[in-house]
Design a protein around this motif. Structure first.
Motif, PDB file in Angstrom:
ATOM      1  N   ALA A 117       3.230  11.593   2.975  1.00  0.00           N
ATOM      2  CA  ALA A 117       1.608  11.337   2.850  1.00  0.00           C
ATOM      3  C   ALA A 117       1.159  10.007   2.516  1.00  0.00           C
ATOM      4  O   ALA A 117       0.339   9.625   3.128  1.00  0.00           O
ATOM      5  CB  ALA A 117       1.050  12.139   1.622  1.00  0.00           C
ATOM      6  N   ALA A 118       1.933   9.258   1.907  1.00  0.00           N
ATOM      7  CA  ALA A 118       1.819   7.963   1.718  1.00  0.00           C
ATOM      8  C   ALA A 118       1.920   7.166   2.972  1.00  0.00           C
ATOM      9  O   ALA A 118       1.056   6.279   3.072  1.00  0.00           O
ATOM     10  CB  ALA A 118       2.869   7.206   0.469  1.00  0.00           C
ATOM     11  N   ALA A 119       3.008   7.481   3.599  1.00  0.00           N
ATOM     12  CA  ALA A 119       3.110   6.727   4.969  1.00  0.00           C
ATOM     13  C   ALA A 119       1.936   7.111   5.994  1.00  0.00           C
ATOM     14  O   ALA A 119       1.593   6.161   6.734  1.00  0.00           O
ATOM     15  CB  ALA A 119       4.394   7.326   5.681  1.00  0.00           C
ATOM     16  N   ALA A 120       1.657   8.379   6.046  1.00  0.00           N
ATOM     17  CA  ALA A 120       0.310   8.804   6.797  1.00  0.00           C
ATOM     18  C   ALA A 120      -0.887   8.145   6.481  1.00  0.00           C
ATOM     19  O   ALA A 120      -1.516   7.597   7.232  1.00  0.00           O
ATOM     20  CB  ALA A 120       0.288  10.225   6.752  1.00  0.00           C
ATOM     21  N   GLU A 167       0.797  -1.191  -0.072  1.00  0.00           N
ATOM     22  CA  GLU A 167       0.229   0.031   0.000  1.00  0.00           C
ATOM     23  C   GLU A 167       0.754   1.402  -0.074  1.00  0.00           C
ATOM     24  O   GLU A 167       0.788   2.236  -0.709  1.00  0.00           O
ATOM     25  CB  GLU A 167      -0.958   0.162   1.021  1.00  0.00           C
ATOM     26  N   PHE A 168       2.019   1.218   0.991  1.00  0.00           N
ATOM     27  CA  PHE A 168       2.772   2.404   0.934  1.00  0.00           C
ATOM     28  C   PHE A 168       3.436   2.766  -0.542  1.00  0.00           C
ATOM     29  O   PHE A 168       3.383   3.918  -0.906  1.00  0.00           O
ATOM     30  CB  PHE A 168       3.737   2.150   2.028  1.00  0.00           C
ATOM     31  N   TYR A 169       3.997   1.649  -0.985  1.00  0.00           N
ATOM     32  CA  TYR A 169       4.641   1.977  -2.445  1.00  0.00           C
ATOM     33  C   TYR A 169       3.616   2.301  -3.546  1.00  0.00           C
ATOM     34  O   TYR A 169       3.841   3.198  -4.346  1.00  0.00           O
ATOM     35  CB  TYR A 169       5.636   0.698  -2.678  1.00  0.00           C
ATOM     36  N   ALA A 170       2.330   1.972  -3.452  1.00  0.00           N
ATOM     37  CA  ALA A 170       1.489   2.046  -4.452  1.00  0.00           C
ATOM     38  C   ALA A 170       0.888   3.643  -4.074  1.00  0.00           C
ATOM     39  O   ALA A 170       0.863   4.402  -5.161  1.00  0.00           O
ATOM     40  CB  ALA A 170       0.185   1.263  -4.382  1.00  0.00           C
TER      41      ALA A 170
END
Length: 129
Positions: A43-46, A31-34
């Motif tokens: 923002a992806a990490a959050a 999910e993070f890398y997508a």
């Protein structure tokens, strides 16, 4: 033996838990890398953390709100030890009072303690011919 079966069940549970952890970590990384493809990494990490937090809260609410409407029907316990266990499980205060009374009786009559210990350790016998 009872011990070997218990060890096998514990090992199987540990393997299943380890596999579940690997799946969750892999899902989070995916999910993070997508999300990194369309959003900045922060923002992806959050969003990844928020997703897993929401899943955790939903699971906690579902398990906390679940109630068993139907009473569980159990078979009649076979031995004296199982009956004592069910007494302690169903009515802990009554079980504690019974244990204290039993302890007092055993202090007064040690031969009775020997007979009860033999009854607890006795294996059930099959049908006699």
């Amino acid at each position: 033996m009872l011990g070997r079966g218990l060890v096998k069940k514990a090992a199987a549970a540990a393997v299943a838990a380890a596999c579940a952890i690997v799946v969750v970590v892999s899902l989070g990384a995916t999910e993070f890398y997508a999300l990194c493809l369309v959003l900045p990494p922060l923002a992806a990490a959050a969003l990844t953390a928020l997703t897993f937090a929401v899943i955790g809260v939903v699971a906690a609410v579902i398990f906390a709100a679940r109630q068993d409407d139907e009473p569980v029907v159990e078979d009649e316990p076979m031995g004296l030890g199982e009956r004592a266990f069910h007494l302690f499980r169903q009515r802990p205060i009554l079980g504690a009072v019974a244990a204290l009374a039993g302890g007092f009786i055993f202090l007064r009559n040690p031969a009775l303690a020997t007979m009860v210990a033999a009854a607890f350790t006795e294996k059930p016998h099959g049908r006699r011919r």
